[in-house]
Structure formats: C-alpha cells, structure tokens
Scaffold this motif. Structure first.
Motif, PDB file in Angstrom:
ATOM      1  N   ALA A   1      35.874  43.119  35.979  1.00 23.25           N
ATOM      2  CA  ALA A   1      36.598  42.291  36.951  1.00 23.25           C
ATOM      3  C   ALA A   1      35.632  41.475  37.802  1.00 23.25           C
ATOM      4  O   ALA A   1      35.862  40.299  38.086  1.00 23.25           O
ATOM      5  CB  ALA A   1      37.478  43.182  37.833  1.00 23.25           C
TER       6      ALA A   1
ATOM      7  N   ALA B   1      38.176  40.515  45.244  1.00 24.65           N
ATOM      8  CA  ALA B   1      38.324  41.797  44.554  1.00 24.65           C
ATOM      9  C   ALA B   1      38.250  42.985  45.498  1.00 24.65           C
ATOM     10  O   ALA B   1      39.012  43.941  45.359  1.00 24.65           O
ATOM     11  CB  ALA B   1      37.263  41.930  43.462  1.00 24.65           C
TER      12      ALA B   1
ATOM     13  N   TRP C   1      36.038  47.777  36.619  1.00 26.37           N
ATOM     14  CA  TRP C   1      35.607  47.150  37.874  1.00 26.37           C
ATOM     15  C   TRP C   1      34.475  46.164  37.615  1.00 26.37           C
ATOM     16  O   TRP C   1      34.479  45.038  38.118  1.00 26.37           O
ATOM     17  CB  TRP C   1      35.186  48.235  38.862  1.00 26.37           C
TER      18      TRP C   1
ATOM     19  N   ALA D   1      40.238  39.089  34.164  1.00 28.74           N
ATOM     20  CA  ALA D   1      39.599  39.723  35.315  1.00 28.74           C
ATOM     21  C   ALA D   1      40.630  40.428  36.190  1.00 28.74           C
ATOM     22  O   ALA D   1      40.388  41.529  36.697  1.00 28.74           O
ATOM     23  CB  ALA D   1      38.830  38.689  36.124  1.00 28.74           C
ATOM     24  N   SER D   2      41.796  39.816  36.364  1.00 25.48           N
ATOM     25  CA  SER D   2      42.836  40.427  37.192  1.00 25.48           C
ATOM     26  C   SER D   2      43.381  41.690  36.549  1.00 25.48           C
ATOM     27  O   SER D   2      43.648  42.681  37.229  1.00 25.48           O
ATOM     28  CB  SER D   2      43.983  39.441  37.425  1.00 25.48           C
TER      29      SER D   2
ATOM     30  N   ALA E   1      41.699  43.543  34.514  1.00 25.42           N
ATOM     31  CA  ALA E   1      40.625  44.532  34.663  1.00 25.42           C
ATOM     32  C   ALA E   1      40.643  45.135  36.061  1.00 25.42           C
ATOM     33  O   ALA E   1      40.457  46.350  36.234  1.00 25.42           O
ATOM     34  CB  ALA E   1      39.275  43.881  34.378  1.00 25.42           C
ATOM     35  N   LEU E   2      40.871  44.299  37.073  1.00 27.68           N
ATOM     36  CA  LEU E   2      40.931  44.778  38.449  1.00 27.68           C
ATOM     37  C   LEU E   2      42.067  45.795  38.611  1.00 27.68           C
ATOM     38  O   LEU E   2      41.896  46.863  39.206  1.00 27.68           O
ATOM     39  CB  LEU E   2      41.134  43.603  39.406  1.00 27.68           C
TER      40      LEU E   2
END
Lengths: 131, 113
Positions: free
Chosen positions: A69, A78, A66, A14-15, A17-18
């Motif tokens: 994430a 986020a 986004w 997720a990070s 992806a962010l």
C-alpha cells in the motif's frame, strides 16, 4: 490517457492492499491473543505451535500488504487509516475475549493514536516525501 | 512471578532497538552495496529483536488484555524519535515533541485502566 488509467489502477491496488493490511493486522493480533490464551495451563506441548504459526502468518501478510500500500499511497493518507487497527482490536477484544473497555482506556487509546499520527506525519522525512 | 508487564516493557524496548538498527542498516552507505546492504549486523539485530519480541508478546497476551497491551505498544513511537536523536542524530520536530507527550499521557491512562 494511459498514464491516468495506470495511475487509477495503482491507486485501486494500493487501497485494496491498505484494506487488507488493516484486516490482516487486526486478525493477526486477535489470533495471537487467542494463541496466547491457549498456552495458559497447557505447558510447552507442541500443540501450542499451530495457533501461533497461524497468527504470525496472518500478521506477516498484513505487513506485506502495508508495504504494498505504501508504495503508491502517501503516508499522510495511509497512516490515519491505521486508526482502524485500534478500532478493530477494541471491537474484537470486547466481542471475542470479553474484555471490559473503560472510558479511560478508550480515551487513552485515542490520545496514543493522535500522538502517533503527529510523530509519524510531522517527521522531517515525511515532509520531504510530501513535497 | 508474573512476567507480563516486564515482558511488555521489553517488547516496547526491543521494538525501539530493532527499528533503530534497521534504520541505520538501511541508510545509504558507500561501504556496502547490493546484497551486502541487506545482510548486515543491523539487519541481524532487527531480526533478533523481532523474533524475541514476538515470543515475549505472546507471554504478555497470556494475562494482559489485548485492548490494553496493543495500544501500549504505541509507546515505541514516543521512544523512537528520542533514541534516533541520540543515536542517529535525527532532528525531532516540535509537532513530534507534542505527539510524544500525548502518547506518554495516553499510555499512562491505558496502563491504569
């Protein structure tokens, strides 16, 4: 034990992806500015399409990143990171397009982002999701 | 005539309309289920708004600096809660009203810069 490992892996993905949502979002917007500038004086010839297509492709990938994430990251974590979008676009606009950025503009942008944070994070739905 | 600022206003408005259409389309509804939930007038509206605003955005960027135009898109976040209150009966929290006010001030500053 496995539950913790799975969790850290999800957080890592997720990070990442962010991070990419910011990079691709900024790149996409800068590419759109570049594509738009190329249409000035160029008329409606077909060769204005590839830069636009590239810009849209990059920007769309940023949106996908986004969404990925947000599957695992709380919006309250986020969303503040998206301030980097503004930083990246300011830096890129100054560096690549020679845009002059006054204190008034920078201050206004800071206010806009602060306001966007308040609107986004203090909505009823946001509070429910954090509970 | 320079259509840039009118186009920027349209991009903001289309963003608001599209977002509201999307919200309403995605709201759980007993009338639609499965694939039907995704293929609806609301989704179509969102798609059309998105496509038109993308084209207009390019028109804007021909003359308006990106460092000025992009932050002004933030005005959508000020308009969406207000519109959602009218159209979707959503509540607007006090902190959101504060946020909306701050956004308006910020947009005014950036628009002048």
């Amino acid at each position: 034990m496995r539950k913790t490992l799975a969790h850290s892996r999800a957080m890592t993905i997720a990070s990442i992806a962010l991070f990419f949502s910011i990079v691709l979002g900024v790149a996409g917007q800068l590419l759109m500015k570049w594509a738009a500038l190329r249409t000035v004086g160029a008329g409606l010839g077909v060769d204005i399409l590839p830069p636009i297509a590239l810009a849209l492709a990059v920007y769309s990938m940023g949106i996908v990143a986004w969404v990925v994430a947000l599957r695992d990251l709380r919006l309250s974590i986020a969303y503040p990171v998206t301030s980097l979008n503004y930083v990246g676009i300011l830096a890129g606009s100054y560096y690549w397009f020679g845009e002059q950025i006054s204190i008034v503009r920078a201050g206004g942008i800071a206010l806009i982002f602060a306001g966007v944070l308040l609107v986004t994070l203090f909505g009823r739905r946001a509070r429910r999701a954090q509970a | 005539m320079d259509w840039s600022w009118a186009s920027l206003l349209m991009v903001v408005l289309l963003g608001v309309v599209g977002q509201l259409a999307l919200k309403r389309a995605l709201a759980p509804s007993p009338a639609r289920s499965g694939l039907q939930a995704y293929v609806s007038l609301g989704m179509l509206t969102w798609l059309v708004c998105y496509a038109i605003s993308t084209i207009l955005w390019l028109v804007v960027l021909r003359t308006v600096p990106l460092s000025q135009a992009f932050p002004i898109l933030g005005a959508q976040f000020a308009l969406i809660p207000i519109a959602a209150r009218q159209v979707l009966n959503e509540e607007v929290a006090p902190m959101q009203w504060l946020g909306i006010t701050i956004i308006v001030v910020g947009v005014a500053l950036v628009g002048q810069s």
